[in-house]
Design an enzyme around this catalytic site. Structure first.
Site, PDB file in Angstrom:
ATOM      1  N   CYS A 231      -4.432   4.227   3.883  1.00 50.28           N
ATOM      2  CA  CYS A 231      -5.631   3.414   4.100  1.00 50.28           C
ATOM      3  C   CYS A 231      -5.371   1.950   3.729  1.00 50.28           C
ATOM      4  O   CYS A 231      -4.373   1.622   3.095  1.00 50.28           O
ATOM      5  CB  CYS A 231      -6.788   3.939   3.247  1.00 50.28           C
TER       6      CYS A 231
ATOM      7  N   HIS B 291     -11.346   0.283   3.007  1.00 47.68           N
ATOM      8  CA  HIS B 291     -12.327   0.560   1.960  1.00 47.68           C
ATOM      9  C   HIS B 291     -12.044  -0.238   0.705  1.00 47.68           C
ATOM     10  O   HIS B 291     -10.968  -0.810   0.531  1.00 47.68           O
ATOM     11  CB  HIS B 291     -12.372   2.057   1.641  1.00 47.68           C
TER      12      HIS B 291
END
Length: 127
Positions: A103, A87
């Site tokens: 992440c 992301h």
């Protein structure tokens, strides 16, 4: 169904995904591949030692527009023990470092580019 019907069905009804992603956590680089060849490379941030980015072979199982904290674009990985993804970020200074909760962070403009390029089902190799 004869072979010609099968080929016609396959061509008309199956999306052929020519993209894949490789993420090198040591060098903190995401490679977008098209037909197995590097199309583009992006710098990324990965998980800190206490919350490492999960290594292995995954796939993108969902794409969504998330909040500003995620740079707007989130691509969820098929990791079975939590929610991990690729992301954007509202902390661009973190790119190139081991700072996330696991992440893979990208500059938001890069995340948007990858998001708009790859379909759900894209294979992701993290090493």
């Amino acid at each position: 169904m004869n072979i010609y019907d099968f080929i016609e069905y396959y061509i008309l009804n199956e999306e052929v995904n020519m993209y894949s992603i490789e993420i090198n956590t040591k060098n903190r680089i995401l490679k977008l591949l098209e037909d197995g060849k590097v199309k583009k490379q992006y710098p990324v941030a990965v998980g800190k030692p206490s919350t490492p980015t999960p290594l292995g072979n995954w796939s993108i199982i969902m794409k969504g527009l998330w909040g500003e904290q995620f740079g707007g674009y989130f691509m969820q990985l098929s990791v079975p023990w939590g929610i991990y993804g690729i992301h954007g970020t509202d902390k661009p200074w973190s790119i190139g470092q081991e700072v996330s909760g696991g992440c893979v962070r990208m500059y938001s403009s890069d995340a948007k580019e990858v998001y708009e390029t790859i379909p759900v089902g894209t294979e992701v190799k993290i090493y």
